[in-house]
Design an enzyme around this catalytic site. Sequence first.
Site, mmCIF file in Angstrom:
data_model
loop_
_atom_site.group_PDB
_atom_site.id
_atom_site.type_symbol
_atom_site.label_atom_id
_atom_site.label_comp_id
_atom_site.label_asym_id
_atom_site.label_seq_id
_atom_site.Cartn_x
_atom_site.Cartn_y
_atom_site.Cartn_z
ATOM 1 N N THR A 43 0.847 -1.188 0.000
ATOM 2 C CA THR A 43 0.000 0.000 0.000
ATOM 3 C C THR A 43 0.886 1.243 0.000
ATOM 4 O OG1 THR A 43 -0.154 0.161 2.412
ATOM 5 C CG2 THR A 43 -1.767 -1.250 1.296
ATOM 6 N N TYR B 237 0.557 11.127 14.886
ATOM 7 C CA TYR B 237 1.184 10.064 14.102
ATOM 8 C C TYR B 237 1.568 8.873 14.985
ATOM 9 C CZ TYR B 237 4.657 7.818 11.054
ATOM 10 O OH TYR B 237 5.369 6.926 10.308
ATOM 11 N N SER C 273 3.299 4.032 -4.678
ATOM 12 C CA SER C 273 3.611 4.882 -5.829
ATOM 13 C C SER C 273 4.779 5.827 -5.570
ATOM 14 C CB SER C 273 2.373 5.702 -6.232
ATOM 15 O OG SER C 273 1.948 6.530 -5.154
ATOM 16 N N SER C 274 5.287 5.873 -4.337
ATOM 17 C CA SER C 274 6.419 6.755 -4.032
ATOM 18 C C SER C 274 7.100 6.288 -2.755
ATOM 19 C CB SER C 274 5.947 8.206 -3.869
ATOM 20 O OG SER C 274 5.100 8.321 -2.731
ATOM 21 N N GLY C 275 8.247 6.903 -2.470
ATOM 22 C CA GLY C 275 8.939 6.677 -1.208
ATOM 23 C C GLY C 275 9.331 5.238 -0.934
ATOM 24 N N ILE C 276 9.159 4.832 0.323
ATOM 25 C CA ILE C 276 9.536 3.483 0.753
ATOM 26 C C ILE C 276 8.778 2.433 -0.051
ATOM 27 C CG2 ILE C 276 9.560 1.868 2.686
ATOM 28 C CD1 ILE C 276 9.660 4.285 4.566
ATOM 29 N N GLY C 277 7.477 2.666 -0.249
ATOM 30 C CA GLY C 277 6.652 1.691 -0.960
ATOM 31 C C GLY C 277 7.128 1.432 -2.361
ATOM 32 N N SER D 27 6.890 3.243 13.346
ATOM 33 C CA SER D 27 7.841 4.345 13.504
ATOM 34 C C SER D 27 8.692 4.170 14.755
ATOM 35 C CB SER D 27 7.072 5.668 13.594
ATOM 36 O OG SER D 27 7.914 6.702 14.037
#
Length: 666
Positions: free
Chosen positions: A389, A534, A392-396, A521
């Site tokens: 999930t 968060y 489309s960017s970053g870690i994923g 986190s």
Amino acid sequence: MHYFVTGATGFIGKRLVKKLLERRGAVVYFLIRAESEHKVKALHDYWGLKGSAASTRAIPVHGDLTQKKLGLDATDIKSLKAAGIDHFYHLAAVYDLDADEESQVAVNIDGTRHTVELAKAIGSGHFHHVSSIASAGLYEGVFREDMFSEAENLDHPYFSTKHDSEKVVREECKVPWSVYRPAIVVGDSQTGEMDKIDGIYYFFKLIQRLRQILPPWMPSVGLEGGRINIVPVDFVVNALDHISHHKRKSGACFHLVDPVGYRVGDVLDILSKAAHAPKMNLFVNAALMGFIPRSVKKGLMALAPVRRVYHAVMQDLGLPEDMLTFVNYPTRFDCRETLAALKGSGIECPNLKDYAWRLWDYWERHLDPDLHIDRSLRGTVEGKVVLITGGSSGIGLAAAHKFSEAGATTIICGRDQAKLDEACAEAKAKGHSFVAYVADLADMADCDRFVALLEEKHGGVDFLINNAGRSIRRAIESSYDRFHDFERTMQLNYFGSLRVTMGLMPGMVAKRKGHVVNISSIGVLTNAPRFSAYVASKAALDAWTRCASSEFADQGLTFTTINMPLVRTPMIAPTKIYNNVPTLSPDEAADLVAQACIFKPVRIATRLGVTGQALHAFVPRIAQIIMNTSFRMFPDSDAAKGSGGGRARLSPEAEALQQMMRGIHF
């Protein structure tokens, strides 16, 4: 001379045959099952026999230990009788604590009886029975070579069948005989070569785990127990060969043991040094367990939770379930007859300290069970369905590339079709592909639609990476009128992840396999200020995961929580002070995700995160002071304040703290 050997394919047997063949004119007949005929060529090569020598000096005899006279017909018996067997060596047996009682009886007792019958039928000159020190049972005290019936505590099948097989020889053998009782046999003292894991090798994995966790200089606690006896295979073979070729009266018994012997704690310490693992400075005497009444021990093991935990720990360490029964081994062995027989031969048992490093080196290079497990990402996910999930960017996105390159059907989802298309184009340029779906995981109805689509199109998933998330860095005092920050963060990070996970779990349960990775986190461990929304959402997901992992532990579902440190992704871009903070790259973070799928640990966390958690657990007031100090050092970002502006200014103390506390969420 002519020899007949059973167990010639075994660890000791094939070395004994090689030793016998070194004698001029020696001819060895060796028992082998018809279905093991394919092993003969390799045995001949091991014995150094080529051409005609292979067929004339080491002759296979097809038979079966479990049949009368080993299954040999009249022709075979007549041929062996005509050859004139000077020495008959019986080594074939079950040497396994985990073997079932029925097979041990069939091979160790009945097999010995059938062997004795054959030795008489072919008129053997002398019968040499290789028994074991296990035939003494758990005798309290010193067991001499002239003792046999005095054996006691023979409850375990391994001990009882070794004792009874020796009894068969003593009472039923009609030709002159000798008995040899080797101690716990380990690898060759010169090469370390061993063919299986048993005896002291069961502790090697435990020592390896300690080495991985603790630095070698750190003192550790060892287990002190009884005095065990260990001998290398080359000593056993050399002693057996030498003693058996000297004429002796029938009925002699020889203990092929180390005259010194070692306590369990000493052995563990010697092996730890050989492995460069922590030295065991403090020993807990296992005899203390003897004060616990046997009825209490049985009562505890009758409790399902205790039994399951015990079995799980033993399985994880690769230890047989009965192993701890023998930690307080009570028997020592006299070997004066053996020492007298070997006097002047130059054959003696070497000191374990001198060759332990060779045993360890060979085990770690050839026998470590982990060597035979594919620990690559491809070996884990190839052909499997992986959902990431927020892919489309970053870690994923970085993780998606790794999984797709490893051969997984990699599904990514996100709210922005344009970003998904861009990610798919990036994958195509790299030579692999994604399956992309638009989904808003903050919308519970859309989560349900998405899960139904996954079940229909892909039959569910094998790996679920809950990566999509929202992070808000804002002090609570700046959030009094922004309760929606907490609602929307919880909606995506907690409720969205749960909706997808719980929607896919029934399919995983039906297949009895599945792994869920939650990107949490480091802030959950350190209770980082300015991240209350968060951290609370991630802490809720962590708590739910701990509950779920307990409920589904016996249904094939596993969970990993990654308490991720700060990663350089678009999510942290609005906070300008992070420009000077050391962070992980998305690729480095994706490596942690890959490790979570390969090794399936319960949690992956940095040392800094674990330290923060420990501080909050043991000295909470000090932890609060430290975190409050960092809170006052670092102001809210312009985005959190709702204002634009120039570059954030930090004090020298704040910049120093940034460098010291790598990756922490301020």
